[in-house]
Design a protein around this motif. Structure first.
Motif, mmCIF file in Angstrom:
data_model
loop_
_atom_site.group_PDB
_atom_site.id
_atom_site.type_symbol
_atom_site.label_atom_id
_atom_site.label_comp_id
_atom_site.label_asym_id
_atom_site.label_seq_id
_atom_site.Cartn_x
_atom_site.Cartn_y
_atom_site.Cartn_z
ATOM 1 N N HIS A 15 1.015 -1.391 0.005
ATOM 2 C CA HIS A 15 -0.242 0.227 -0.242
ATOM 3 C C HIS A 15 0.859 1.378 0.442
ATOM 4 C CE1 HIS A 15 -3.452 2.907 0.616
ATOM 5 N NE2 HIS A 15 -2.310 3.360 1.922
ATOM 6 N N ILE A 19 1.616 4.352 -3.115
ATOM 7 C CA ILE A 19 1.231 5.300 -3.000
ATOM 8 C C ILE A 19 2.015 6.132 -2.999
ATOM 9 C CG2 ILE A 19 0.601 7.266 -0.987
ATOM 10 C CD1 ILE A 19 -2.031 5.525 -2.055
ATOM 11 N N GLU A 20 3.442 5.260 -3.148
ATOM 12 C CA GLU A 20 4.684 6.839 -3.095
ATOM 13 C C GLU A 20 4.703 6.500 -4.429
ATOM 14 O OE1 GLU A 20 7.707 4.798 -0.887
ATOM 15 O OE2 GLU A 20 7.387 4.827 0.800
ATOM 16 N N ASN A 22 1.996 6.937 -6.662
ATOM 17 C CA ASN A 22 1.394 7.979 -7.384
ATOM 18 C C ASN A 22 0.260 7.582 -8.310
ATOM 19 O OD1 ASN A 22 2.606 10.288 -6.901
ATOM 20 N ND2 ASN A 22 3.636 9.483 -9.182
ATOM 21 N N TRP A 23 0.411 5.717 -7.742
ATOM 22 C CA TRP A 23 -1.601 5.247 -7.130
ATOM 23 C C TRP A 23 -2.508 5.577 -6.494
ATOM 24 C CZ3 TRP A 23 -2.504 1.360 -10.708
ATOM 25 C CH2 TRP A 23 -0.997 0.767 -11.474
ATOM 26 N N ILE A 24 -3.715 5.678 -7.005
ATOM 27 C CA ILE A 24 -4.987 6.623 -6.157
ATOM 28 C C ILE A 24 -5.209 5.794 -5.549
ATOM 29 C CG2 ILE A 24 -6.757 8.507 -6.526
ATOM 30 C CD1 ILE A 24 -4.865 9.384 -8.327
ATOM 31 N N TYR A 198 -6.502 0.273 -6.466
ATOM 32 C CA TYR A 198 -6.387 1.379 -7.022
ATOM 33 C C TYR A 198 -5.454 2.119 -8.066
ATOM 34 C CZ TYR A 198 -3.689 0.160 -2.232
ATOM 35 O OH TYR A 198 -3.957 -0.162 -0.924
ATOM 36 N N ARG A 200 -3.852 4.823 -11.630
ATOM 37 C CA ARG A 200 -2.737 5.852 -11.789
ATOM 38 C C ARG A 200 -2.987 5.499 -13.471
ATOM 39 N NH1 ARG A 200 3.429 3.976 -10.872
ATOM 40 N NH2 ARG A 200 2.836 2.712 -13.010
#
Length: 202
Positions: A15, A19-20, A22-24, A198, A200
């Motif tokens: 996770h 996030i690092e 750039n997955w949302i 997620y 991106r």
């Protein structure tokens, strides 16, 4: 592809890495039970659509399924249980075959839980392919199959029931479809981490 006996759990380290990178995270139900509850309206809509298609190619009535004005009565045979198992396998298999390179994938899983069967992949999937994977069992089994069976005169009462049951069981798939369409941009890719999804941009 790997066979497992329980739904994969999220990986906290993955996770953070996502996030690092750039997955949302998508806004979605956090467990199967809440997903089922939220999908109840879609369950009804899917069943109505399936019944409408069946009614185009064949007569269909409540009495055909043992439901009458003075009550209901039906008999469950062992063969009916086998049909239900076959339906479950077919539904998940259709999901599976639309996952790119699912046979060679080390991050694609299939299994069975008390909530039913499941197919899960941690591979990156384009939005368009994700939509196809999600909607395919409903379209193929509950919309296309009745048309094909009617042509060959094979649309029995048991198969009609299974086709409608598949529509009901596709409600969570339809919920996922709506969530992806509303939240994920056209050219994005999606990735799963346990029950969480997620996205991106490419």
């Amino acid at each position: 592809m790997k066979l497992i006996m329980k739904l994969p759990k999220s990986n906290p380290k993955l996770h953070l890495n996502l996030i690092e990178d750039n997955w949302i995270p998508m806004k979605e139900p956090k467990n199967v039970a809440s997903a089922i509850l939220l999908s109840i309206p879609l369950m009804i809509i899917a069943a109505i659509i399936s019944i409408f298609v069946l009614n185009i190619v064949s007569s269909i009535s409540l009495s055909e399924f043992g439901i009458k004005t003075n009550g209901f009565a039906f008999t469950i045979y062992f063969s009916d249980i086998l049909w239900l198992v076959l339906l479950l396998v077919m539904h998940e298999l259709i999901h599976l075959i639309f996952i790119p390179n699912f046979i060679k994938s080390e991050r694609t899983y299939a299994g069975l839980t008390v909530f039913g069967g499941f197919v899960f992949t941690e591979e990156e999937i384009s939005k368009s392919r994700y939509i196809i994977i999600t909607i395919a069992p409903f379209v193929i089994i509950s919309l296309i199959l009745p048309l094909v069976l009617s042509v060959f005169g094979l649309l029995t009462t048991t198969l009609k029931f299974l086709i409608i049951l598949n529509a009901l069981g596709s409600s969570v798939d339809l919920l996922n479809l709506i969530l992806v369409i509303k939240q994920v941009p056209k050219n994005a890719v999606l990735k799963s981490n346990g029950p969480y999804t997620y996205w991106r941009n490419r």
